[in-house]
Design a protein around this motif. Sequence first.
Motif, short mmCIF file in Angstrom:
data_model
loop_
_atom_site.label_atom_id
_atom_site.label_comp_id
_atom_site.label_asym_id
_atom_site.label_seq_id
_atom_site.Cartn_x
_atom_site.Cartn_y
_atom_site.Cartn_z
N ASP A 124 -6.06 4.06 2.30
CA ASP A 124 -7.17 3.38 1.86
C ASP A 124 -8.42 4.09 2.07
O ASP A 124 -9.29 3.84 3.02
CB ASP A 124 -7.19 1.95 2.70
CG ASP A 124 -8.17 1.31 2.29
OD1 ASP A 124 -8.81 1.37 1.35
OD2 ASP A 124 -8.73 0.16 3.06
N LYS A 125 -8.90 5.11 1.22
CA LYS A 125 -9.86 6.00 1.01
C LYS A 125 -11.22 4.95 1.18
O LYS A 125 -12.09 5.55 1.92
CB LYS A 125 -9.80 6.94 0.10
CG LYS A 125 -8.64 7.60 -0.07
CD LYS A 125 -8.49 8.61 1.00
CE LYS A 125 -7.37 9.32 0.93
NZ LYS A 125 -6.57 9.79 2.22
N ASN A 126 -11.40 4.13 0.38
CA ASN A 126 -12.85 3.31 0.47
C ASN A 126 -12.83 2.41 1.61
O ASN A 126 -13.68 1.30 1.75
CB ASN A 126 -13.01 2.84 -0.95
CG ASN A 126 -12.13 1.69 -1.48
OD1 ASN A 126 -11.09 1.43 -0.66
ND2 ASN A 126 -11.92 1.24 -2.47
N GLN A 127 -11.71 2.19 2.37
CA GLN A 127 -11.79 1.39 3.68
C GLN A 127 -11.85 -0.10 3.45
O GLN A 127 -12.60 -1.10 3.95
CB GLN A 127 -12.87 1.84 4.55
CG GLN A 127 -12.57 3.30 4.96
CD GLN A 127 -11.43 3.48 6.01
OE1 GLN A 127 -11.25 2.77 7.04
NE2 GLN A 127 -10.47 4.15 5.71
N ASP A 128 -11.41 -0.41 1.92
CA ASP A 128 -11.63 -1.98 1.95
C ASP A 128 -10.15 -3.04 2.25
O ASP A 128 -10.30 -4.00 2.00
CB ASP A 128 -11.98 -2.20 0.39
CG ASP A 128 -10.72 -1.70 -0.66
OD1 ASP A 128 -9.81 -1.22 -0.05
OD2 ASP A 128 -10.95 -1.97 -1.86
N ILE A 153 -5.18 -0.99 -1.63
CA ILE A 153 -5.05 0.06 -2.39
C ILE A 153 -5.24 -0.16 -3.65
O ILE A 153 -4.74 -1.18 -4.34
CB ILE A 153 -3.40 0.50 -2.17
CG1 ILE A 153 -3.06 0.91 -0.73
CG2 ILE A 153 -3.30 1.81 -3.25
CD1 ILE A 153 -3.86 1.97 -0.14
N ASP A 154 -6.41 0.67 -4.19
CA ASP A 154 -6.63 0.34 -5.65
C ASP A 154 -5.65 1.50 -6.63
O ASP A 154 -5.22 2.24 -5.92
CB ASP A 154 -7.97 0.50 -5.97
CG ASP A 154 -8.83 1.78 -5.58
OD1 ASP A 154 -7.97 2.76 -5.78
OD2 ASP A 154 -9.77 1.79 -5.36
N GLU A 155 -6.12 1.37 -7.94
CA GLU A 155 -5.48 2.21 -8.80
C GLU A 155 -5.64 3.90 -8.37
O GLU A 155 -4.71 4.44 -8.50
CB GLU A 155 -5.75 2.06 -10.36
CG GLU A 155 -5.16 0.86 -10.68
CD GLU A 155 -5.38 0.64 -12.27
OE1 GLU A 155 -6.44 1.46 -12.64
OE2 GLU A 155 -4.82 -0.37 -12.92
N GLN A 156 -6.84 4.00 -8.21
CA GLN A 156 -6.98 5.49 -8.06
C GLN A 156 -6.33 5.98 -6.63
O GLN A 156 -6.01 7.05 -6.57
CB GLN A 156 -8.57 5.88 -7.78
CG GLN A 156 -9.26 5.73 -9.09
CD GLN A 156 -8.71 6.84 -10.03
OE1 GLN A 156 -8.37 7.84 -9.81
NE2 GLN A 156 -8.43 5.96 -11.52
N GLU A 157 -6.35 5.12 -5.73
CA GLU A 157 -5.80 5.38 -4.41
C GLU A 157 -4.36 5.50 -4.47
O GLU A 157 -3.58 6.56 -3.98
CB GLU A 157 -6.01 4.34 -3.26
CG GLU A 157 -7.41 4.64 -2.87
CD GLU A 157 -7.96 3.41 -2.04
OE1 GLU A 157 -8.93 3.59 -1.51
OE2 GLU A 157 -7.28 2.00 -2.22
N PHE A 158 -3.74 4.74 -5.49
CA PHE A 158 -2.57 4.78 -5.86
C PHE A 158 -2.03 6.11 -6.51
O PHE A 158 -0.71 6.49 -6.28
CB PHE A 158 -1.96 3.37 -6.62
CG PHE A 158 -0.16 3.15 -6.47
CD1 PHE A 158 0.29 2.86 -5.38
CD2 PHE A 158 0.24 3.48 -7.70
CE1 PHE A 158 1.89 2.72 -5.71
CE2 PHE A 158 1.51 3.49 -7.93
CZ PHE A 158 2.33 2.93 -6.75
N LEU A 159 -2.67 6.23 -7.54
CA LEU A 159 -2.45 7.37 -8.18
C LEU A 159 -2.43 8.78 -7.07
O LEU A 159 -1.59 9.54 -7.48
CB LEU A 159 -3.46 7.96 -9.16
CG LEU A 159 -3.39 7.14 -10.67
CD1 LEU A 159 -4.77 6.97 -11.37
CD2 LEU A 159 -2.32 7.62 -11.28
N SER A 160 -3.39 8.70 -6.25
CA SER A 160 -3.37 9.96 -5.35
C SER A 160 -2.17 9.72 -4.38
O SER A 160 -1.69 11.00 -4.07
CB SER A 160 -4.95 9.64 -4.24
OG SER A 160 -4.66 10.57 -3.36
N ILE A 161 -1.78 8.81 -3.82
CA ILE A 161 -0.54 8.70 -3.38
C ILE A 161 0.67 9.39 -4.05
O ILE A 161 1.23 10.30 -3.40
CB ILE A 161 -0.24 7.37 -2.81
CG1 ILE A 161 -1.39 6.71 -1.85
CG2 ILE A 161 1.42 7.09 -2.10
CD1 ILE A 161 -1.17 5.10 -1.65
N MET A 162 0.72 8.80 -5.27
CA MET A 162 1.91 9.09 -5.99
C MET A 162 1.93 10.44 -6.57
O MET A 162 3.03 11.36 -6.44
CB MET A 162 1.96 8.28 -7.04
CG MET A 162 2.39 6.80 -6.85
SD MET A 162 3.60 6.56 -5.69
CE MET A 162 4.97 6.59 -6.87
#
Length: 169
Positions: free
Chosen positions: A147-151, A154-163
């Motif tokens: 959770d990069k933006n600490q909300d 997990i948003d789409e961009q964070e999920f893309l990053s994980i995958m």
Amino acid sequence: MKKSDFSLTPKGKLAKKHRAELTEEQKQEIKEAFDLFDTEKIGSIDYHELKVTMRALGFDVKKAEVLSLMKEFDRDNSGRIDFQDFYEIMARKFRERDPTEEILKAFKLFDDDGDGKISLKNLRRVARELGENLSDDELQAMIDEFDKNQDGLIDEQEFLSIMKQTSVY
């Protein structure tokens, strides 16, 4: 790079051609799907079996596309295609897949409430569906790690990053 290194995607976008070989897992998946839907066990499948098999492998194909493939690969006009032709079709389809699009499809499976975020509730449901017995603390730790933006989601961009980080795609 040469002009021949690029092609148009089905949606009309310019894309770099994928020349990568299929993984052993993909090859096995294609073989198992063909064998499963070759219901008569004669080494070939018809139009309906082709459509169902392609969908089972995760490709959302329309009637027109399947008819076009049958026309292209049913060289003897038997109304059937054999495993080699099926393999060639599926290898092409696997190579044409857009990894980002596939990741976003996976994201939508997690985000069943459609709010554009994966919450603890969403992750709990997926874990349960997969038969994973994880506590809320363990699931929250997974969210917190990415959770990069600490909300807390997990948003789409964070999920893309994980995958992309895990090289799943």
